[in-house]
Enzyme design. Structure first.
Site, PDB file in Angstrom:
ATOM      1  N   ARG A 124       9.968 -45.097 106.427  1.00  0.00           N
ATOM      2  CA  ARG A 124       9.450 -44.221 106.313  1.00  0.00           C
ATOM      3  C   ARG A 124      10.287 -43.426 106.416  1.00  0.00           C
ATOM      4  NH1 ARG A 124       5.903 -45.134 110.638  1.00  0.00           N
ATOM      5  NH2 ARG A 124       4.160 -46.112 109.658  1.00  0.00           N
ATOM      6  N   LYS A 146      15.364 -36.612  92.596  1.00  0.00           N
ATOM      7  CA  LYS A 146      14.737 -37.422  91.774  1.00  0.00           C
ATOM      8  C   LYS A 146      15.147 -39.040  92.175  1.00  0.00           C
ATOM      9  CE  LYS A 146      12.375 -34.917  88.673  1.00  0.00           C
ATOM     10  NZ  LYS A 146      11.884 -35.137  87.071  1.00  0.00           N
ATOM     11  N   GLU A 188      22.472 -36.649  77.873  1.00  0.00           N
ATOM     12  CA  GLU A 188      22.664 -36.019  78.432  1.00  0.00           C
ATOM     13  C   GLU A 188      23.876 -34.078  78.924  1.00  0.00           C
ATOM     14  OE1 GLU A 188      19.476 -36.217  80.218  1.00  0.00           O
ATOM     15  OE2 GLU A 188      19.682 -38.390  80.844  1.00  0.00           O
ATOM     16  N   LYS A 230      22.331 -28.379  86.172  1.00  0.00           N
ATOM     17  CA  LYS A 230      20.923 -29.175  86.874  1.00  0.00           C
ATOM     18  C   LYS A 230      21.290 -29.178  87.530  1.00  0.00           C
ATOM     19  CE  LYS A 230      18.770 -33.484  87.157  1.00  0.00           C
ATOM     20  NZ  LYS A 230      18.672 -34.793  87.889  1.00  0.00           N
ATOM     21  N   GLU A 240       9.111 -29.581  91.067  1.00  0.00           N
ATOM     22  CA  GLU A 240       9.207 -29.717  89.591  1.00  0.00           C
ATOM     23  C   GLU A 240       7.276 -29.215  89.591  1.00  0.00           C
ATOM     24  OE1 GLU A 240       8.959 -33.263  87.657  1.00  0.00           O
ATOM     25  OE2 GLU A 240      10.509 -32.546  86.640  1.00  0.00           O
ATOM     26  N   ARG A 245      11.920 -26.769  86.145  1.00  0.00           N
ATOM     27  CA  ARG A 245      12.706 -28.450  86.178  1.00  0.00           C
ATOM     28  C   ARG A 245      12.746 -28.984  84.378  1.00  0.00           C
ATOM     29  NH1 ARG A 245      14.329 -32.146  91.532  1.00  0.00           N
ATOM     30  NH2 ARG A 245      15.424 -33.625  90.210  1.00  0.00           N
ATOM     31  N   ASN A 249      13.338 -32.247  80.280  1.00  0.00           N
ATOM     32  CA  ASN A 249      12.897 -32.638  79.645  1.00  0.00           C
ATOM     33  C   ASN A 249      13.050 -32.879  77.923  1.00  0.00           C
ATOM     34  OD1 ASN A 249      11.339 -35.029  81.255  1.00  0.00           O
ATOM     35  ND2 ASN A 249       9.730 -35.026  79.593  1.00  0.00           N
ATOM     36  N   HIS A 252      13.476 -36.185  76.189  1.00  0.00           N
ATOM     37  CA  HIS A 252      12.856 -37.327  76.487  1.00  0.00           C
ATOM     38  C   HIS A 252      11.479 -37.833  76.741  1.00  0.00           C
ATOM     39  CE1 HIS A 252      16.177 -36.473  79.322  1.00  0.00           C
ATOM     40  NE2 HIS A 252      15.577 -37.273  80.358  1.00  0.00           N
ATOM     41  N   HIS A 256      11.383 -41.979  76.688  1.00  0.00           N
ATOM     42  CA  HIS A 256      10.738 -42.271  77.500  1.00  0.00           C
ATOM     43  C   HIS A 256       9.699 -43.453  76.731  1.00  0.00           C
ATOM     44  CE1 HIS A 256      11.846 -40.253  81.368  1.00  0.00           C
ATOM     45  NE2 HIS A 256      12.103 -40.404  81.397  1.00  0.00           N
ATOM     46  N   HIS A 268      19.247 -44.983  78.358  1.00  0.00           N
ATOM     47  CA  HIS A 268      18.485 -43.970  78.427  1.00  0.00           C
ATOM     48  C   HIS A 268      18.510 -42.849  77.825  1.00  0.00           C
ATOM     49  CE1 HIS A 268      15.777 -41.161  80.646  1.00  0.00           C
ATOM     50  NE2 HIS A 268      17.222 -40.099  80.844  1.00  0.00           N
TER      51      HIS A 268
HETATM   52  N1  LIG Z   1      16.678 -38.957  89.038  1.00  0.00           N
HETATM   53  C1  LIG Z   1      17.463 -39.172  87.709  1.00  0.00           C
HETATM   54  O1  LIG Z   1      17.278 -37.073  87.627  1.00  0.00           O
HETATM   55  C2  LIG Z   1      17.927 -39.284  86.458  1.00  0.00           C
HETATM   56  C3  LIG Z   1      18.109 -38.722  85.573  1.00  0.00           C
HETATM   57  C4  LIG Z   1      18.463 -39.093  84.733  1.00  0.00           C
HETATM   58  C5  LIG Z   1      18.541 -40.803  84.425  1.00  0.00           C
HETATM   59  N2  LIG Z   1      18.275 -41.515  84.611  1.00  0.00           N
HETATM   60  C6  LIG Z   1      17.836 -42.605  85.341  1.00  0.00           C
HETATM   61  O2  LIG Z   1      19.195 -43.106  85.747  1.00  0.00           O
HETATM   62  C7  LIG Z   1      18.995 -44.206  84.518  1.00  0.00           C
HETATM   63  C8  LIG Z   1      19.896 -45.358  83.698  1.00  0.00           C
HETATM   64  O3  LIG Z   1      21.586 -45.428  84.185  1.00  0.00           O
HETATM   65  P1  LIG Z   1      22.448 -45.502  84.037  1.00  0.00           P
HETATM   66  O4  LIG Z   1      23.266 -45.814  82.653  1.00  0.00           O
HETATM   67  O5  LIG Z   1      24.162 -45.187  84.551  1.00  0.00           O
HETATM   68  O6  LIG Z   1      22.349 -46.965  84.165  1.00  0.00           O
HETATM   69  P2  LIG Z   1      23.216 -48.317  85.299  1.00  0.00           P
HETATM   70  O7  LIG Z   1      23.023 -47.538  85.579  1.00  0.00           O
HETATM   71  O8  LIG Z   1      21.890 -49.529  84.649  1.00  0.00           O
HETATM   72  O9  LIG Z   1      24.886 -48.398  84.709  1.00  0.00           O
HETATM   73  C9  LIG Z   1      24.564 -49.354  83.219  1.00  0.00           C
HETATM   74  C10 LIG Z   1      25.896 -49.972  83.300  1.00  0.00           C
HETATM   75  O10 LIG Z   1      26.921 -49.450  83.778  1.00  0.00           O
HETATM   76  C11 LIG Z   1      27.530 -50.335  84.829  1.00  0.00           C
HETATM   77  N3  LIG Z   1      28.621 -49.954  85.508  1.00  0.00           N
HETATM   78  C12 LIG Z   1      28.184 -48.949  86.854  1.00  0.00           C
HETATM   79  N4  LIG Z   1      29.353 -48.587  86.426  1.00  0.00           N
HETATM   80  C13 LIG Z   1      30.013 -49.095  86.520  1.00  0.00           C
HETATM   81  C14 LIG Z   1      31.789 -48.487  86.371  1.00  0.00           C
HETATM   82  N5  LIG Z   1      32.245 -48.226  86.827  1.00  0.00           N
HETATM   83  N6  LIG Z   1      32.241 -49.245  85.268  1.00  0.00           N
HETATM   84  C15 LIG Z   1      32.153 -50.387  84.288  1.00  0.00           C
HETATM   85  N7  LIG Z   1      30.641 -50.366  84.730  1.00  0.00           N
HETATM   86  C16 LIG Z   1      29.665 -49.909  85.440  1.00  0.00           C
HETATM   87  C17 LIG Z   1      26.187 -51.410  85.511  1.00  0.00           C
HETATM   88  O11 LIG Z   1      26.946 -52.234  85.928  1.00  0.00           O
HETATM   89  C18 LIG Z   1      25.090 -50.976  84.366  1.00  0.00           C
HETATM   90  O12 LIG Z   1      25.249 -52.763  83.879  1.00  0.00           O
HETATM   91  C19 LIG Z   1      18.116 -44.618  84.061  1.00  0.00           C
HETATM   92  O13 LIG Z   1      17.168 -45.876  84.709  1.00  0.00           O
HETATM   93  C20 LIG Z   1      16.917 -43.303  83.902  1.00  0.00           C
HETATM   94  O14 LIG Z   1      15.919 -43.418  84.173  1.00  0.00           O
HETATM   95  C21 LIG Z   1      17.971 -40.880  86.462  1.00  0.00           C
HETATM   96 ZN   LIG Z   2      17.333 -38.538  81.337  1.00  0.00          ZN
END
Ligand SMILES: NC(=O)c1ccc[n+]([C@@H]2O[C@H](COP(=O)([O-])OP(=O)(O)OC[C@H]3O[C@@H](n4cnc5c(N)ncnc54)[C@H](O)[C@@H]3O)[C@@H](O)[C@H]2O)c1
Ligand SMILES: [Zn+2]
Length: 349
Positions: A124, A146, A188, A230, A240, A245, A249, A252, A256, A268
């Site tokens: 929980r 999020k 972003e 942000k 939201e 917020r 998007n 997006h 998406h 992404h």
């Molecule tokens: N919660 C939110 O508000 C929010 C906002 C934007 C994006 N997102 C989400 O974030 C995700 C994308 O994030 P991402 O691009 O970081 O993806 P990810 O976490 O998959 O990382 C990308 C790749 O980089 C590698 N990696 C991580 N750190 C590293 C480093 N320091 N050096 C070398 N390689 C490294 C990882 O192993 C992975 O293969 C999506 O799912 C998206 O929906 C969420």
């Molecule tokens: Zn995004």
């Protein structure tokens, strides 16, 4: 019949610090010692980050006499699903993690979203901190609370808004981050510039070379500025509800859909880059943006090495898995001029 009212009006102060400093990750063990967020820590990460940074974080925490365990999953968006959450939770139970313990989300946005979600629902809910290691996670996903995972039906369709206790942003993690991932996060940053920060937009136009050279000062500037953008939006609309917020998007709605249509192979940031251009096309058609401004945005995305076209433009029906849609409308965020965006509703049925 008697009606019983359960009045629940308390609202806790959930404010937290986002610490942005080169080398700050080295301070995590001391921070944990001083703040006692949990008795022990579950370091949730992916297999790649576990090897690069997880083991050494675990060791440095141990040096302060604090226990932690690493729980990892296969890297990539493909793992951002409920079965990963179930597997991690089961492993945590097996290792004796209770409500007194806490989570460290160490990794990119996939790790952050999944680990934050796990923290929100494990027994929980237990506290967690974010330690983002990709540019994407530093400028965006680690801020604002999020959390969530994807369903076959669409991205981020299961989740919560659960704030971390602290965020540690350390550009030292970016040393070996592949260029592709820098571009991914940059999408972003360009978004923040286009919707609300002309100065940031110009800065990227002028300093793109330094960004790819990973110049510390330059990276710190774009990260800090993005985080501030942000924070300003989330502060006004944490859950939201008030509508602010939704501006985050931009790009997006199409983005998406493109991610889903690619089987989550398209990154992404790459997807939202195309999404921003497609949104601009609507804005040009509706006379909301001048063609020359739309070109300026497209040119910056290209300069950042991001894709700006797709052979498979999502149809309206492909956009209805989007959480931001309403019964009969899909909400698009359209840029009016650099630094100013508007909400535009398009009927889909
Ligand atoms: N919660 C939110 O508000 C929010 C906002 C934007 C994006 N997102 C989400 O974030 C995700 C994308 O994030 P991402 O691009 O970081 O993806 P990810 O976490 O998959 O990382 C990308 C790749 O980089 C590698 N990696 C991580 N750190 C590293 C480093 N320091 N050096 C070398 N390689 C490294 C990882 O192993 C992975 O293969 C999506 O799912 C998206 O929906 C969420
Ligand atoms: Zn995004």
């Amino acid at each position: 019949m008697k009606n019983v009212k359960l009045k629940l009006r308390h609202k806790k102060d959930m404010s937290y610090e986002i610490l942005i400093h080169k080398g700050i990750a080295k301070k995590i063990p001391t921070y944990l010692k001083d703040n006692k967020i949990g008795q022990k820590y579950a370091i949730i990460t992916d297999d790649f980050v576990a090897k690069s940074f997880g083991e050494s974080l675990k060791k440095s925490i141990k040096n302060k006499g604090i226990k932690s365990e690493i729980f990892k999953f296969k890297k990539g968006e493909i793992s951002k699903n409920l079965s990963t959450i179930e597997k991690l939770a089961t492993e945590m139970v097996e290792k004796g993690f209770t409500r007194k313990d806490a989570i460290i989300a160490l990794g990119g946005g996939v790790v952050g979203d999944a680990a934050g979600f796990l923290a929100a629902i494990y027994m929980r809910g237990i506290p967690y901190i974010h330690v983002p290691t990709t540019l994407m996670a530093m400028v965006d996903s680690s801020i604002g609370g999020k959390t969530g995972v994807d369903l076959e039906a669409g991205k981020n369709l299961i989740g919560t808004i659960t704030q971390p206790k602290t965020v540690f942003i350390d550009i030292d993690y970016l040393k070996n981050l592949p260029e592709k991932q820098i571009r991914n996060g940059l999408a972003e940053v360009i978004k923040y510039g286009a919707i609300g920060d002309k100065k940031l937009f110009k800065f990227i136009e002028q300093n793109i070379g330094k960004i790819f050279k990973k110049d510390s000062e330059t990276l710190n500037f774009i990260i800090t500025r993005s985080v501030k953008n942000k924070v300003a939006i989330v502060k006004k609309d944490e859950e939201e509800k008030t509508g602010f917020r939704i501006f985050l998007n931009y790009g997006h709605t199409y983005g998406h859909a493109l991610e889903r249509m690619s089987g989550y192979k398209l990154l992404h940031g790459y997807a939202i880059s195309i999404g921003m251009v497609l949104a601009n096309d609507i804005a040009v058609k509706k006379g909301i943006i001048k063609e020359k401004v739309a070109e300026r945005i497209k040119n910056l995305l290209k300069k950042a090495g991001l894709p700006v076209t797709t052979i498979k433009k999502p149809a309206m029906k492909d956009l209805i898995g989007d959480k931001k849609r309403e019964d009969e409308h899909i909400n698009f965020i359209l840029v009016k001029k650099i630094g100013k965006a508007v909400i535009y509703k398009e009927r889909w049925k």
